[in-house]
Every structure is written in structure tokens, then in C-alpha cells.
Design a protein around this motif. Sequence first.
Motif, PDB file in Angstrom:
ATOM      1  N   GLY A   1      22.416  -6.285  44.110  1.00 16.84           N
ATOM      2  CA  GLY A   1      21.342  -6.052  45.068  1.00 16.84           C
ATOM      3  C   GLY A   1      21.141  -4.602  45.457  1.00 16.84           C
ATOM      4  N   VAL A   2      21.917  -3.688  44.888  1.00 14.88           N
ATOM      5  CA  VAL A   2      21.770  -2.273  45.243  1.00 14.88           C
ATOM      6  C   VAL A   2      20.454  -1.723  44.704  1.00 14.88           C
ATOM      7  CG1 VAL A   2      22.742   0.033  44.959  1.00 14.88           C
ATOM      8  CG2 VAL A   2      24.243  -1.923  45.393  1.00 14.88           C
ATOM      9  N   HIS A   3      20.138  -2.064  43.447  1.00 21.45           N
ATOM     10  CA  HIS A   3      18.912  -1.578  42.822  1.00 21.45           C
ATOM     11  C   HIS A   3      17.829  -2.656  42.867  1.00 21.45           C
ATOM     12  CE1 HIS A   3      21.167   1.867  41.340  1.00 21.45           C
ATOM     13  NE2 HIS A   3      22.097   1.027  40.909  1.00 21.45           N
ATOM     14  N   LYS A   4      16.585  -2.222  42.966  1.00 25.64           N
ATOM     15  CA  LYS A   4      15.466  -3.164  43.050  1.00 25.64           C
ATOM     16  C   LYS A   4      15.204  -3.859  41.716  1.00 25.64           C
ATOM     17  CE  LYS A   4      13.016  -0.813  46.794  1.00 25.64           C
ATOM     18  NZ  LYS A   4      11.735  -0.193  47.223  1.00 25.64           N
ATOM     19  N   ASN A   5      15.389  -3.145  40.630  1.00 21.92           N
ATOM     20  CA  ASN A   5      15.128  -3.695  39.298  1.00 21.92           C
ATOM     21  C   ASN A   5      16.432  -3.829  38.521  1.00 21.92           C
ATOM     22  OD1 ASN A   5      12.296  -3.719  39.730  1.00 21.92           O
ATOM     23  ND2 ASN A   5      12.220  -1.530  39.218  1.00 21.92           N
ATOM     24  N   ARG A   6      16.391  -4.686  37.536  1.00 20.15           N
ATOM     25  CA  ARG A   6      17.585  -4.927  36.737  1.00 20.15           C
ATOM     26  C   ARG A   6      17.194  -4.957  35.272  1.00 20.15           C
ATOM     27  NH1 ARG A   6      21.994  -9.705  37.985  1.00 20.15           N
ATOM     28  NH2 ARG A   6      23.633  -8.971  36.573  1.00 20.15           N
ATOM     29  N   THR A   7      17.957  -4.280  34.435  1.00 19.46           N
ATOM     30  CA  THR A   7      17.688  -4.233  33.000  1.00 19.46           C
ATOM     31  C   THR A   7      18.370  -5.405  32.316  1.00 19.46           C
ATOM     32  OG1 THR A   7      17.590  -1.813  33.076  1.00 19.46           O
ATOM     33  CG2 THR A   7      17.871  -2.847  30.921  1.00 19.46           C
ATOM     34  N   LEU A   8      17.613  -6.122  31.476  1.00 17.90           N
ATOM     35  CA  LEU A   8      18.135  -7.274  30.762  1.00 17.90           C
ATOM     36  C   LEU A   8      18.471  -6.906  29.330  1.00 17.90           C
ATOM     37  CD1 LEU A   8      15.600  -9.989  31.986  1.00 17.90           C
ATOM     38  CD2 LEU A   8      17.931  -9.619  32.809  1.00 17.90           C
ATOM     39  N   LEU A   9      19.577  -7.442  28.829  1.00 15.50           N
ATOM     40  CA  LEU A   9      19.958  -7.184  27.452  1.00 15.50           C
ATOM     41  C   LEU A   9      19.032  -7.922  26.480  1.00 15.50           C
ATOM     42  CD1 LEU A   9      21.947  -5.938  25.447  1.00 15.50           C
ATOM     43  CD2 LEU A   9      23.386  -7.979  25.722  1.00 15.50           C
ATOM     44  N   HIS A  10      18.690  -9.157  26.816  1.00 15.58           N
ATOM     45  CA  HIS A  10      17.814  -9.973  25.970  1.00 15.58           C
ATOM     46  C   HIS A  10      16.711 -10.586  26.834  1.00 15.58           C
ATOM     47  CE1 HIS A  10      20.722  -9.470  22.810  1.00 15.58           C
ATOM     48  NE2 HIS A  10      21.653 -10.137  23.481  1.00 15.58           N
ATOM     49  N   PRO A  11      15.621  -9.884  27.090  1.00 15.76           N
ATOM     50  CA  PRO A  11      14.517 -10.446  27.885  1.00 15.76           C
ATOM     51  C   PRO A  11      13.921 -11.683  27.213  1.00 15.76           C
ATOM     52  CG  PRO A  11      14.282  -8.065  27.616  1.00 15.76           C
ATOM     53  CD  PRO A  11      15.360  -8.493  26.678  1.00 15.76           C
TER      54      PRO A  11
END
Length: 255
Positions: free
Chosen positions: A209-219
Motif C-alpha cells: 500500500g505504499v505506492h499507488k500503482n503496482r507493476t505486474l509480471l504477467h498482466p
Amino acid sequence: MMDGFEKPKKNGLNPITKVLLLVIFSILVLLIVNPFVMLVTVIVIWLLKIYFHAFGLISKGIFLFAVAIFMAQIFFNHSGELLYEVSMLRFTTGGVSSGLLIAGRFFCLVMMSWIFISTTTASDLSTALISAGFPYRFAFLPALSMRFVPTFQFEFATVKEAQMIRGLRLEGHLRGLIKTVRYTMFPMLFSAISRVNSLVSSMEGRGFGVHKNRTLLHPNPPSISDAIFIAICILLATMIFLIDQEMILELSDLL
């Protein structure tokens, strides 16, 4: 590229598509008023259960409870014309119709949800929700709830066996069922609170929850094929609903 980071092949429908299909056909089941259409729907759901291998004690319990609902309507609902009578058991058109509709709705709604849980992993659901634009804090909630279902099933079995080893009889009659609830509820509650506290500490330690966005390995965003399949299913559900209403109108004209 390393084998551990290769993109997995997509199999089946997008989890969001499955959720939408679950909602669409759940509404359809609630709108069906013809017992024959409901019976056909129950058979189709049962065949889907077999096809997707959604077996287990829960599916057996769902079927038995649906049968109990149907028999309760047979015993206590004597409206309509008499079809058959055996001793104190009377089969009437009203009892059979209401039994098929009520038991069928229960069976279809719960079994469709069970098929969805059996064919969808928690990680796939959260990934699909995040890929579709949902905030990952909220997308994590349904995945977390699905992940804990088998965990609490295992916990319940463990607590129940531990109580039976201590000499408690938790099987059989109604008193055994009451004892099962009484002597397993509090251990399960304490276990759930302990797991939640451990999960919260783990998530805070990893900066959830620290960052607003999250990077996905496999969208895994919804595709055009998913949209086409949803449109086809909406048309199919509409056709079934119209057939159901037309059969009811014809039956009312005959009466």
C-alpha cells in the motif's frame, strides 16, 4: 529468458469474464419461473460441475441440502392438484413446482459459485482485476478471501479431529452437530484472528500500500474474445428467459 520468468500460456476465460458470467446466470436463475426450465438448468449445471471436476464434500453437501429443500416443499406445500399420494406423503403440482424452483435456485447459485472458485485461482483473479484498472488494494481482497477458503477447511478438519481424539462425539445426530459448532467455533475464531494478525504484519513489513500503482509480471487484461463471449452469453440468457416466460404464458392459457 529464464524459465522462471517466461510468460505462462493463457488457458480458459479471463477471471473477470467468469465473474460477469456468474452474475448474469445468477440473475437468470432467480428470474426462472418454469419448473421444467429450472430442471434443465440444474442438469446443465451438474454437467458443468462434472466437466470442470468441481468435486468435494462441499458439492455433496450442496446436493443433499437441495434435496432436503425439495422434500420440505413436498411435505408442507399441498397447493394445486393432487398428483400422487402415498400414506401421509402427498405430491401436488404446487409442491413439486415450488420444490423444483426453490431447490433449483439454491443448487444453481451455490454450485455456480463453487465451480467459479474451483476453476479460478486467487492470484489470477487479483492479476486480472489490477490489469483491468482496479486499485490493487481492493483487487487483493477477493483474492485473499479465496486463498483462505482451503486453509480454513483444513483448520476445521484439524480442530474437529483433535476434539474427537479427546473423546467428543461430533458425528451423527443433531446433538453431534450442535457439539461440532460449539467446540470448533472458538478454536477456529482464535485461529482466524491469529492468521489475520500474521498476515497484517507480513503485509506491513513488505510495504503493501505504499505506492499507488503496482507493476505486474504477467498482466492479464480482458480481451476482445472475452467481450464476444460475454455478448453471446447475454444473448443466450435472454433467449432462455424469453422461452421461460413464453412457456409460463402458454401454461396459464391452458389452465
